[in-house]
Write a protein that holds these residues in place. Structure first.
Motif, PDB file in Angstrom:
ATOM      1  N   TRP A 119       0.836  -1.205   0.000  1.00 60.32           N
ATOM      2  CA  TRP A 119       0.000   0.000   0.000  1.00 60.32           C
ATOM      3  C   TRP A 119       0.865   1.248   0.000  1.00 60.32           C
ATOM      4  O   TRP A 119       0.610   2.209  -0.739  1.00 60.32           O
ATOM      5  CB  TRP A 119      -0.916  -0.011   1.217  1.00 60.32           C
ATOM      6  CG  TRP A 119      -1.784   1.213   1.323  1.00 60.32           C
ATOM      7  CD1 TRP A 119      -2.999   1.409   0.727  1.00 60.32           C
ATOM      8  CD2 TRP A 119      -1.504   2.407   2.061  1.00 60.32           C
ATOM      9  NE1 TRP A 119      -3.492   2.653   1.046  1.00 60.32           N
ATOM     10  CE2 TRP A 119      -2.588   3.288   1.870  1.00 60.32           C
ATOM     11  CE3 TRP A 119      -0.438   2.816   2.859  1.00 60.32           C
ATOM     12  CZ2 TRP A 119      -2.636   4.562   2.441  1.00 60.32           C
ATOM     13  CZ3 TRP A 119      -0.475   4.081   3.441  1.00 60.32           C
ATOM     14  CH2 TRP A 119      -1.571   4.943   3.230  1.00 60.32           C
ATOM     15  N   THR A 159      -9.210  -5.881   0.776  1.00 62.58           N
ATOM     16  CA  THR A 159      -9.485  -4.733  -0.097  1.00 62.58           C
ATOM     17  C   THR A 159      -8.186  -4.047  -0.491  1.00 62.58           C
ATOM     18  O   THR A 159      -7.980  -3.689  -1.666  1.00 62.58           O
ATOM     19  CB  THR A 159     -10.414  -3.733   0.607  1.00 62.58           C
ATOM     20  OG1 THR A 159     -11.649  -4.392   0.913  1.00 62.58           O
ATOM     21  CG2 THR A 159     -10.678  -2.522  -0.265  1.00 62.58           C
ATOM     22  N   VAL A 160      -7.300  -3.863   0.473  1.00 66.65           N
ATOM     23  CA  VAL A 160      -6.014  -3.219   0.190  1.00 66.65           C
ATOM     24  C   VAL A 160      -5.176  -4.100  -0.730  1.00 66.65           C
ATOM     25  O   VAL A 160      -4.509  -3.593  -1.650  1.00 66.65           O
ATOM     26  CB  VAL A 160      -5.272  -2.925   1.505  1.00 66.65           C
ATOM     27  CG1 VAL A 160      -3.858  -2.415   1.224  1.00 66.65           C
ATOM     28  CG2 VAL A 160      -6.035  -1.906   2.345  1.00 66.65           C
ATOM     29  N   ARG A 162      -6.188  -6.069  -3.053  1.00 68.47           N
ATOM     30  CA  ARG A 162      -6.681  -5.905  -4.427  1.00 68.47           C
ATOM     31  C   ARG A 162      -6.234  -4.567  -5.011  1.00 68.47           C
ATOM     32  O   ARG A 162      -5.905  -4.474  -6.209  1.00 68.47           O
ATOM     33  CB  ARG A 162      -8.205  -6.030  -4.444  1.00 68.47           C
ATOM     34  CG  ARG A 162      -8.702  -7.442  -4.157  1.00 68.47           C
ATOM     35  CD  ARG A 162     -10.208  -7.572  -4.368  1.00 68.47           C
ATOM     36  NE  ARG A 162     -10.648  -8.951  -4.205  1.00 68.47           N
ATOM     37  CZ  ARG A 162     -11.069  -9.480  -3.065  1.00 68.47           C
ATOM     38  NH1 ARG A 162     -11.126  -8.715  -1.973  1.00 68.47           N
ATOM     39  NH2 ARG A 162     -11.431 -10.751  -2.994  1.00 68.47           N
ATOM     40  N   GLU A 163      -6.216  -3.540  -4.175  1.00 67.13           N
ATOM     41  CA  GLU A 163      -5.746  -2.229  -4.631  1.00 67.13           C
ATOM     42  C   GLU A 163      -4.270  -2.288  -5.022  1.00 67.13           C
ATOM     43  O   GLU A 163      -3.858  -1.745  -6.057  1.00 67.13           O
ATOM     44  CB  GLU A 163      -5.956  -1.198  -3.528  1.00 67.13           C
ATOM     45  CG  GLU A 163      -5.425   0.195  -3.878  1.00 67.13           C
ATOM     46  CD  GLU A 163      -5.526   1.158  -2.706  1.00 67.13           C
ATOM     47  OE1 GLU A 163      -4.833   2.195  -2.750  1.00 67.13           O
ATOM     48  OE2 GLU A 163      -6.261   0.871  -1.745  1.00 67.13           O
ATOM     49  N   ARG A 167      -2.442  -1.604  -8.772  1.00 67.05           N
ATOM     50  CA  ARG A 167      -1.635  -0.409  -8.960  1.00 67.05           C
ATOM     51  C   ARG A 167      -0.154  -0.667  -9.196  1.00 67.05           C
ATOM     52  O   ARG A 167       0.533   0.187  -9.772  1.00 67.05           O
ATOM     53  CB  ARG A 167      -1.809   0.519  -7.755  1.00 67.05           C
ATOM     54  CG  ARG A 167      -3.244   1.032  -7.619  1.00 67.05           C
ATOM     55  CD  ARG A 167      -3.397   1.989  -6.459  1.00 67.05           C
ATOM     56  NE  ARG A 167      -2.621   3.215  -6.640  1.00 67.05           N
ATOM     57  CZ  ARG A 167      -2.561   4.191  -5.751  1.00 67.05           C
ATOM     58  NH1 ARG A 167      -3.228   4.089  -4.614  1.00 67.05           N
ATOM     59  NH2 ARG A 167      -1.830   5.264  -5.993  1.00 67.05           N
TER      60      ARG A 167
END
Length: 338
Positions: A119, A159-160, A162-163, A167
């Motif tokens: 992240w 969720t993170v 997948r982000e 990216r």
């Protein structure tokens, strides 16, 4: 050979320094240590950014030729379990950016480790305008699948993840199972995933004659010996190994002994490592307390003696993103059951 490049490693909770005795050290620490060292040997420059968890360590540690460990202030300078570190990631991100700005430091690529540093890397990517190569070391969905309600990961983890997958520029999978997890569970683009198995340092993990290893460790040269090396956690399922040893003693009348190498301290301490207390109680309940020996944590430079002393090395975790200990045992010339 590639031209020399500057690489920023991000590893919020797993520092190579923790190999020297820190709590919660595991395979990620080994990965970051070995890969950064070898990149330095190849002539590249590596800065390993990790969260400061000790007030007494220097801001920058020259770790090996070409490799520095950079400690970033993010939360109190003390050990915090990794599942509790997530709220500190904005500070970790800002600290890395400030270090780069203050030192006019630029990098050619970011290599992030674990979902939280992923992240941070995704947040820094637009600022630095460099590619990000990410490795998860463990996936949240898999952990939740096996641990269920005992999973202590933050609720945002999947969720993170997948982000991060969306990216970053490339993803490393350490085994086919992890590659399938990324593609099937998280819908990662197949072309974005590189399958790069981990390895072990064969100078550190090398065969030693069993008699020599047992003499060095003070182990009976004639006893059938099963060895486990690794973290002492419920998910490693060392309880299963103790039950198997008890069955060997009861049903097969084999005078086998079990040597358990690991824990959060050099001496086996059920306070610092609660699973040790559970395992001792289990061995006692099964009538084999005299056949199960705990050593406490041991450093990599002596583990080859413990592996080489074994007749067989065993590992039976509920799940394992990529198990280094079976490779270490095989590098020491010992058979592995897992």
């Amino acid at each position: 050979m590639l031209d020399s490049i500057r690489i920023a490693f991000l590893s919020e909770h797993a520092s190579p320094l923790s190999l020297l005795g820190g709590v919660d050290a595991g395979g990620q620490n080994v990965y970051v240590d070995e890969v950064s060292r070898n990149l330095g040997t190849l002539g590249h420059t590596v800065d390993v950014f990790t969260r400061r968890d000790n007030p007494d360590v220097p801001d920058i540690v020259q770790w090996s030729p070409g490799v520095r460990i950079v400690h970033i202030a993010a939360g109190p300078p003390e050990f915090i379990p990794k599942d509790d570190v997530w709220p500190l990631m904005p500070a970790f991100r800002d600290g890395i950016a400030a270090f780069m700005l203050r030192n006019a430091r630029t990098y050619d690529v970011i290599h992030s480790n674990f979902w939280m540093s992923g992240w941070v890397a995704a947040q820094l990517k637009p600022l630095l305008r460099v590619p990000v190569i990410h490795i998860f070391h463990a996936m949240g969905l898999t952990k939740r699948r096996h641990q269920g309600s005992s999973d202590t990961s933050p609720g945002e983890r999947m969720t993170v993840e997948r982000e991060v997958i969306a990216r970053v520029d490339a993803l490393i999978a350490q085994c086919p199972a992890e590659e399938h997890e990324l593609i099937d569970d998280y819908a990662a683009e197949a072309g974005k995933v590189a399958l790069i198995p981990s390895a072990v340092n064969v100078d550190t993990y090398r065969p030693i004659q069993q008699a020599e290893a047992r003499h060095a460790l003070g182990i009976n040269p004639d006893v059938p010996l099963v060895v486990y090396v690794g973290r002492m956690l419920p998910r490693k399922d060392v309880r299963n190994v103790i039950r198997a040893v008890a069955l060997m003693v009861e049903r097969e009348d084999v005078p086998v002994e079990l040597l358990l190498v690991g824990g959060e301290s050099a001496e086996p301490d059920p306070v610092l490592t609660p699973e040790i207390g559970v395992l001792r109680s289990l061995a006692r309940d099964l009538g084999i307390p005299d056949r199960v020996r705990f050593t406490g944590k041991r450093q990599p430079d002596v583990l080859c003696y413990y592996y080489s002393a074994a007749d067989v090395v065993v590992t039976t975790p509920w799940y394992e993103p990529f198990g280094l200990t079976p490779l270490e045992a095989m590098a020491c010339g010992r058979p592995v059951v897992g």
